[in-house]
Scaffold this active site. Structure first.
Site, PDB file in Angstrom:
ATOM      1  N   HIS A  22       0.891  -1.191  -0.068  1.00 53.08           N
ATOM      2  CA  HIS A  22       0.173  -0.077  -0.086  1.00 53.08           C
ATOM      3  C   HIS A  22       0.968   1.258   0.130  1.00 53.08           C
ATOM      4  O   HIS A  22       0.209   2.167   0.214  1.00 53.08           O
ATOM      5  CB  HIS A  22      -0.810   0.051   1.185  1.00 53.08           C
ATOM      6  CG  HIS A  22      -2.054  -0.677   1.076  1.00 53.08           C
ATOM      7  ND1 HIS A  22      -3.036  -0.489   0.468  1.00 53.08           N
ATOM      8  CD2 HIS A  22      -2.203  -2.053   1.655  1.00 53.08           C
ATOM      9  CE1 HIS A  22      -4.063  -1.406   0.265  1.00 53.08           C
ATOM     10  NE2 HIS A  22      -3.665  -2.518   1.114  1.00 53.08           N
ATOM     11  N   LYS A  76      -8.839  12.992   5.039  1.00 55.42           N
ATOM     12  CA  LYS A  76      -7.831  11.921   4.847  1.00 55.42           C
ATOM     13  C   LYS A  76      -6.882  11.958   6.284  1.00 55.42           C
ATOM     14  O   LYS A  76      -6.677  13.262   6.566  1.00 55.42           O
ATOM     15  CB  LYS A  76      -7.036  11.877   3.692  1.00 55.42           C
ATOM     16  CG  LYS A  76      -6.352  12.894   2.967  1.00 55.42           C
ATOM     17  CD  LYS A  76      -5.961  12.923   1.560  1.00 55.42           C
ATOM     18  CE  LYS A  76      -6.800  13.006   0.631  1.00 55.42           C
ATOM     19  NZ  LYS A  76      -7.028  11.788  -0.175  1.00 55.42           N
ATOM     20  N   ARG A  77      -6.006  11.105   6.404  1.00 55.70           N
ATOM     21  CA  ARG A  77      -5.104  11.308   7.430  1.00 55.70           C
ATOM     22  C   ARG A  77      -4.400  12.522   7.024  1.00 55.70           C
ATOM     23  O   ARG A  77      -4.087  12.484   5.929  1.00 55.70           O
ATOM     24  CB  ARG A  77      -4.546  10.216   7.784  1.00 55.70           C
ATOM     25  CG  ARG A  77      -3.483   9.532   6.847  1.00 55.70           C
ATOM     26  CD  ARG A  77      -3.028   8.082   7.272  1.00 55.70           C
ATOM     27  NE  ARG A  77      -2.281   7.464   6.008  1.00 55.70           N
ATOM     28  CZ  ARG A  77      -0.938   7.513   6.068  1.00 55.70           C
ATOM     29  NH1 ARG A  77      -0.411   7.941   6.829  1.00 55.70           N
ATOM     30  NH2 ARG A  77      -0.515   6.853   4.939  1.00 55.70           N
ATOM     31  N   LYS A 121       0.354  13.879   1.618  1.00 56.77           N
ATOM     32  CA  LYS A 121      -0.785  14.251   1.208  1.00 56.77           C
ATOM     33  C   LYS A 121      -1.198  16.026   1.169  1.00 56.77           C
ATOM     34  O   LYS A 121      -2.253  16.242   0.506  1.00 56.77           O
ATOM     35  CB  LYS A 121      -2.026  13.589   2.173  1.00 56.77           C
ATOM     36  CG  LYS A 121      -1.988  12.069   2.283  1.00 56.77           C
ATOM     37  CD  LYS A 121      -3.131  11.301   3.380  1.00 56.77           C
ATOM     38  CE  LYS A 121      -2.797  10.032   3.337  1.00 56.77           C
ATOM     39  NZ  LYS A 121      -3.469   9.362   2.085  1.00 56.77           N
ATOM     40  N   THR A 125      -8.897   5.629  -1.856  1.00 62.66           N
ATOM     41  CA  THR A 125     -10.358   5.465  -2.293  1.00 62.66           C
ATOM     42  C   THR A 125     -11.179   6.753  -1.989  1.00 62.66           C
ATOM     43  O   THR A 125     -12.396   6.743  -2.619  1.00 62.66           O
ATOM     44  CB  THR A 125     -10.625   4.258  -1.346  1.00 62.66           C
ATOM     45  OG1 THR A 125     -10.305   4.605   0.023  1.00 62.66           O
ATOM     46  CG2 THR A 125      -9.754   2.889  -1.738  1.00 62.66           C
ATOM     47  N   LYS A 162     -15.040   7.691  -4.038  1.00 63.94           N
ATOM     48  CA  LYS A 162     -16.158   8.065  -3.356  1.00 63.94           C
ATOM     49  C   LYS A 162     -16.599   9.381  -3.718  1.00 63.94           C
ATOM     50  O   LYS A 162     -17.994   9.907  -3.993  1.00 63.94           O
ATOM     51  CB  LYS A 162     -15.944   8.030  -2.024  1.00 63.94           C
ATOM     52  CG  LYS A 162     -15.437   6.545  -1.326  1.00 63.94           C
ATOM     53  CD  LYS A 162     -14.775   6.591   0.107  1.00 63.94           C
ATOM     54  CE  LYS A 162     -14.360   5.240   0.575  1.00 63.94           C
ATOM     55  NZ  LYS A 162     -13.562   5.365   1.586  1.00 63.94           N
TER      56      LYS A 162
END
Length: 792
Positions: free
Chosen positions: A343, A521-522, A527, A629, A633
Site C-alpha cells: 500500500h 484523509k489522515r 497528502k 479510495t 467516493k
C-alpha cells in the site's frame, strides 16, 4: 418487525416502550436486524464447510466498518420495514440510526478498504473470513484545544457492541520472548510470556442477504487472571501483570512507536492477531482435511500491508514445529498460500524492526527468518536481504513469502516494480500484479446518498447496486436539462444537510450555494494539506484586496487525524485551525471564504461530507499515494477532482475524461528529477511572489499573534527540505483552483461534468477489485450462481 423490536426491548433490555431511551430503541432494532442476519449467515457458513470450497482469509490491522444499523438494514432490504415499524411505535428511524457510535477499529483508507472488501466478498458469495484486532480504544478520539489536536481515548465499547458474538470456546495461546532450544533436529520454544487470544465474530451480510461471511476480531486475555499468591505477598503489581499485558495488546490501534516500548508493543500486536488467525485457519482446515500439504488448495491468505507479514514465519513455524514438515517444504507450502498487498512507496511505512528487538520478542521466528533469507539467497544470489544492517525488513519478508504481490493502482504497481521492490521484481518478474482499489457502492452511494441513489434507481432500476457499470447509461442524460436539475437538486439537498450540521456542531454559518471544497484523509506531509491551507491564505489575500472581483464563494473543508507522535502533521493541523480562526472572523471576506475543520473525522462524518462535496482534493505529491479510495467516493457522488497524476487519480481521469478533471502539478518522473536539483524549494519560492507573501505572513505571526514564532520551523522546512514539493507545485495548484472557480460559475456545465464523474465510476467498484483478486491471486470461486461466473 414491530413485534420483534418490542420483544427485544422487553426481554433483551428489560424495558417497556414508554420508558425506553433512544439507545434502547437502537439496541432493540439492532437485535431484530441481527436475528435476520443470522438466518442468512449460518446457512452460508454451513455451505462453506460442507462444500469444501477454498476460503479467503483477509488479515488486516484495521477494519473501518463504521455504523452498521443502516448498512445491515439496507443489505437485507429492510430499511422501509424498519422505518414503518418504528414510526408506528412513535420513533424516528434517522434519529435511532445516528445514535450508533462508529466502531473504533481503524484509521483511514487501509481499514476502510478492508471493510469494502468484506462487503464485496459477501455480495459475490466468496467464502471468506476477515481477521483483525478488537481494539478497546481504537486510534483516538480527536479534539481541538486552541487549535491543537488533543487525543482522547475512544469509548465505543462502553456500550454493548450488539453485532458481535463472543466465542469463548475459540482460544489460542500467543507467546512472546524466552529462548529456543534444539534437540534431535527439533526446535523447542520456551516463551517468557503468554496471552490467550479469544474470538469475537461479526456477521458480514452481502446485498440482499444472499451470502454471509465473518469478521473475526481477537481480544487478548491473560493466562492467569489474578495471581493471588503474589497479591498476598504484597506484590500487587505482579499480581496483575498478566492481565495488564493482555489488556495493553488490544487497547489502542498503532501505539506510538517513537519509543522502544512502543515499538515492542506494536510488534506484539501484529504477531498477536496474526498468530491467532493462522492457528484458527489451520484448525478449521484440519477439521475437514487430513493432509496438511493440501492447505494451499483450501486457504488463500491475503496480507493487507506489512502489518501481518509475520504470517509467513508463523505458518512455517507451525508447519515445522507442530506438523513435522521440513523447513524447505514448509517455506514453499506457506508461499503458495500467501498473497501480499503493498500500500505504500514511502520507505518509513515499509515496516522494519531492529533485529535485537525482534529476537527478544520472537526468538523462534528470527531463526525461521534466517532460514527463509538463506533459502532465498541460495536460489537467487545477490537478492535483497530480509535481515540487513541490523534490521528485519518486513516488506522484503512479505514479498519473498508471497506467491503474488499486488499494487493497488496502475501507477503504483508500476512504481513498486521500479522502486521499492526493483531488485526483487527483476528476480521474480511474474510475482507483482495490479489490483486497482475499489469502493462498495452499497455504502458509498446507495446508503450515504439517498437523494442521488434514489434518482439513479428511478432512472436505471436497482441493478447498479451490484453492477456499477450500469451507471454509464447516465452519460446519455448530460444534455437533459430536467434530469440535470434533479441531479443538482440532490447535491444541494446534501449541501444543506452538511451546512446545518456544521452550524449545529461548530457554530459556523456556511452558504450551501458556495463551492464546497473538501480534503478529508489522515494528515500527512505527502497528502499536502499544507499546500491546501497555503493556497487558502493566498486566495484570502486576493479576495481581501479585490472583494468585488466576482469571486466564486468557497467553503474549504478539512478532516483527518495526525498520528500522536507525528509532530509536523500536528503543526499542520494547528496552522489550519489558526488560519480558520482569522479568515472566518474577517468581515471583508465572510461571504466569500470560510474554513471548516470538524474534529474526529470518521466514517460517519465522511458519509455526510462526501455527498455534499463539489470539489475533491486529491493533491498528494505524484508518486506517493498508492491509490486512494476517497477520490473514488467523491467522484461517485458527483464531485469533480482537483489532483495530481498520482495513485488512482490517473485511472479516474482516464475514465471521466481530462475535460472533467482539474489536473495540476509535476508528474512522478518530474518529482524525482526536481529533487536532484540543488535548492529547488528556494528557487520555487523565489519565483512565486504569491507564495512568498503567504509564507511571510505565517512567519510574521499573522495567524498567531500571541506566539509569532510558532510556525518558523514549518516554514523553514519548506525553504530547506521540501521533500514533498509543496513549493514546486504551489503556483500550478493555485492557477488550477482558479480554473475550477470559473467552471463552477457555469452551473449547467458544472452539473454535466459532475454527472459524467458519477456515470464513469463503474470500474471503481470493490466488486470488480475482488473479482480480480479471486481470479489472479486467490483462485477461488463464488458459492452463488451469478457471482461464480464473474469470479472464476
Amino acid at each position: 418487525m414491530k413485534d420483534e423490536i418490542l420483544r427485544h426491548l422487553r426481554y433483551g433490555l428489560g424495558k417497556d416502550a414508554e420508558h425506553s431511551s433512544v439507545y434502547d430503541w437502537r439496541m432493540a432494532l439492532s437485535r431484530a436486524l441481527r436475528d435476520r442476519m443470522v438466518d442468512n449467515w449460518i446457512p452460508s457458513t454451513q455451505e462453506a464447510y460442507s462444500s469444501g470450497a477454498k476460503r479467503v482469509y483477509y488479515l488486516s490491522m484495521e477494519f473501518l466498518i463504521g455504523r452498521l444499523v443502516e448498512d445491515m438494514a439496507s443489505n437485507l432490504g429492510l430499511v422501509d420495514e424498519a422505518k414503518a415499524a418504528l414510526k408506528e411505535l412513535g420513533q424516528d428511524y434517522e434519529t435511532i440510526v445516528k445514535d450508533e457510535p462508529d466502531a473504533a477499529l481503524g484509521n483511514g483508507g487501509l481499514g476502510r478498504l478492508a471493510a469494502c472488501f468484506m462487503d464485496s466478498l459477501a455480495t459475490l458469495g466468496i467464502p471468506a473470513m476477515g481477521y483483525g484486532i478488537r481494539y478497546e480504544h481504537g486510534l483516538f478520539e480527536q479534539d481541538f484545544v486552541e487549535g491543537q489536536q488533543v487525543e482522547r481515548p475512544e469509548t465505543w465499547l462502553q456500550q454493548d457492541h450488539i453485532w458481535e458474538f463472543e466465542r469463548p470456546e475459540v482460544q489460542y495461546p500467543i507467546s512472546f520472548g524466552g529462548h529456543v532450544e534444539h534437540h534431535d533436529g527439533q526446535a523447542h520454544w520456551h516463551p517468557s510470556e503468554t496471552v490467550i487470544a479469544t474470538a469475537y465474530d461479526t456477521p458480514v451480510i452481502g446485498w440482499e442477504g444472499r451470502w454471509g461471511n465473518t469478521l473475526r476480531l481477537w481480544a487478548a486475555m491473560p493466562t492467569k487472571v489474578f495471581d493471588l499468591a503474589s497479591f498476598n505477598r504484597g506484590d500487587y503489581l505482579a499480581a496483575g501483570r498478566s492481565e495488564a499485558l493482555a489488556r495493553t495488546i488490544c487497547r489502542v490501534l498503532y501505539p506510538d512507536d517513537t519509543t522502544e516500548t512502543g515499538k515492542e508493543l506494536r510488534l506484539k500486536q501484529e504477531y498477536f492477531f496474526t498468530s491467532a488467525s493462522i492457528q484458527d485457519l489451520l484448525r478449521r482446515f484440519l477439521s475437514t482435511h487430513s493432509d496438511i500439504r493440501t492447505l494451499p488448495d483450501a486457504a488463500a491468505i491475503q496480507l493487507n500491508d506489512t502489518h501481518p507479514a509475520i504470517a509467513g514465519p508463523e505458518l512455517v513455524r507451525l508447519l515445522v514445529d507442530k506438523h513435522d514438515l521440513g523447513m524447505d517444504e514448509a517455506i514453499a507450502l506457506a508461499r503458495r498460500c500467501l498473497g501480499y498487498t503493498n500500500h505504500t512507496l514511502l520507505p518509513e511505512a515499509l515496516e522494519r524492526w531492529p533485529e535485537w528487538l525482534f529476537g527478544r520478542v520472537l526468538p523462534r521466528h528470527l531463526e525461521i527468518i534466517r532460514e527463509i533469507d538463506a533459502d532465498h539467497l541460495r536460489r537467487h544470489e545477490g537478492a535483497p536481504k530480509i535481515l540487513d544492517h541490523g534490521n528485519v525488513n518486513m516488506g522484503e519478508l512479505a514479498f519473498i513469502m508471497a506467491h503474488k504481490v499486488n499494487g493497488v493502482s496502475e501507477l503504483h504497481t508500476d512504481l513498486v516494480k521500479k522502486t521499492v521492490f526493483h531488485d526483487l521484481h527483476r528476480i521474480h518478474p511474474q510475482r507483482i500484479v495490479n489490483q486497482t482499489n475499489g469502493i462498495t457502492q452499497r455504502r458509498w452511494l446507495k446508503t450515504c446518498n439517498p437523494a442521488l441513489s434514489g434518482l439513479i434507481t428511478r432512472e436505471l432500476g436497482d441493478g447498479w447496486v451490484t453492477d456499477l457499470d450500469l451507471l454509464s447509461k447516465l452519460k446519455s442524460r448530460t444534455g437533459d436539462v430536467a434530469f440535470k436539475e434533479e441531479f443538482v437538486a440532490a447535491k444541494r439537498a446534501n449541501k444543506v444537510r452538511l451546512a446545518n450540521w456544521v452550524t449545529e456542531t461548530m457554530g459556523i454559518s456556511i452558504d450551501p450555494d458556495a463551492m464546497f471544497d473538501v480534503q478529508i484523509k489522515r494528515i500527512h506531509e505527502y497528502k499536502r494539506q499544507l499546500m491546501n491551507i497555503l493556497e487558502t491564505v493566498a486566495l484570502w489575500n486576493e479576495m481581501r484586496a479585490h472583494p468585488d472581483a466576482g469571486w466564486t464563494p468557497r467553503v474549504k473543508i478539512f478532516g483527518g487525524k495526525a498520528a500522536p507522535g507525528y509532530h509536523v502533521a500536528k503543526e499542520i493541523i494547528h496552522l489550519i485551525n489558526d488560519v480558520a480562526a482569522v479568515i472566518n472572523s474577517d468581515e471583508i471576506t465572510k461571504d466569500l471564504l470560510k474554513v471548516v475543520y470538524p474534529p474526529n473525522y470518521n466514517v460517519t462524518m465522511a458519509e455526510v461530507l462526501i455527498p455534499a462535496a463539489d470539489l475533491s482534493e486529491q493533491i498528494s505529491t505524484a508518486g506517493k499515494e498508492a491509490s486512494g479510495t476517497g477520490n473514488m467516493k467523491f467522484a461517485l457522488n458527483g464531485a469533480l477532482t482537483i489532483g495530481t497524476l498520482d495513485g488512482a487519480n490517473v485511472e479516474i481521469r482516464e475514465h471521466v475524461g481530462p475535460e472533467n478533471f482539474f489536473l495540476f502539478g509535476l508528474t512522478a518522473e518530474e518529482v524525482m528529477e526536481r529533487r536532484m536539483q540543488p535548492g529547488y524549494a528556494r528557487a520555487a519560492i523565489d519565483a512565486s511572489p504569491r507564495l512568498q507573501r503567504v509564507l511571510g505572513q505565517i512567519v510574521e505571526g499573522r495567524f498567531c499573534p500571541q506566539d509569532q514564532g510558532r510556525y518558523h520551523g514549518l516554514v523553514g522546512m519548506l525553504y530547506d527540505s521540501d521533500y514533498f514539493l509543496v513549493t514546486c507545485d504551489f503556483d500550478s495548484y493555485y492557477d488550477t483552483q482558479r480554473r475550477a472557480d470559473e467552471a463552477y460559475k457555469n452551473a449547467r456545465n458544472w452539473a454535466a461534468m459532475a454527472l459524467v464523474n458519477t456515470a464513469s465510476m463503474g470500474f471503481f467498484s470493490s466488486d470488480r477489485t475482488i473479482k480480480g483478486y479471486a481470479r489472479d491471486i486467490w483462485h477461488v470461486g463464488s458459492r452463488l450462481g451469478a457471482g461464480e461466473e464473474a469470479a472464476e
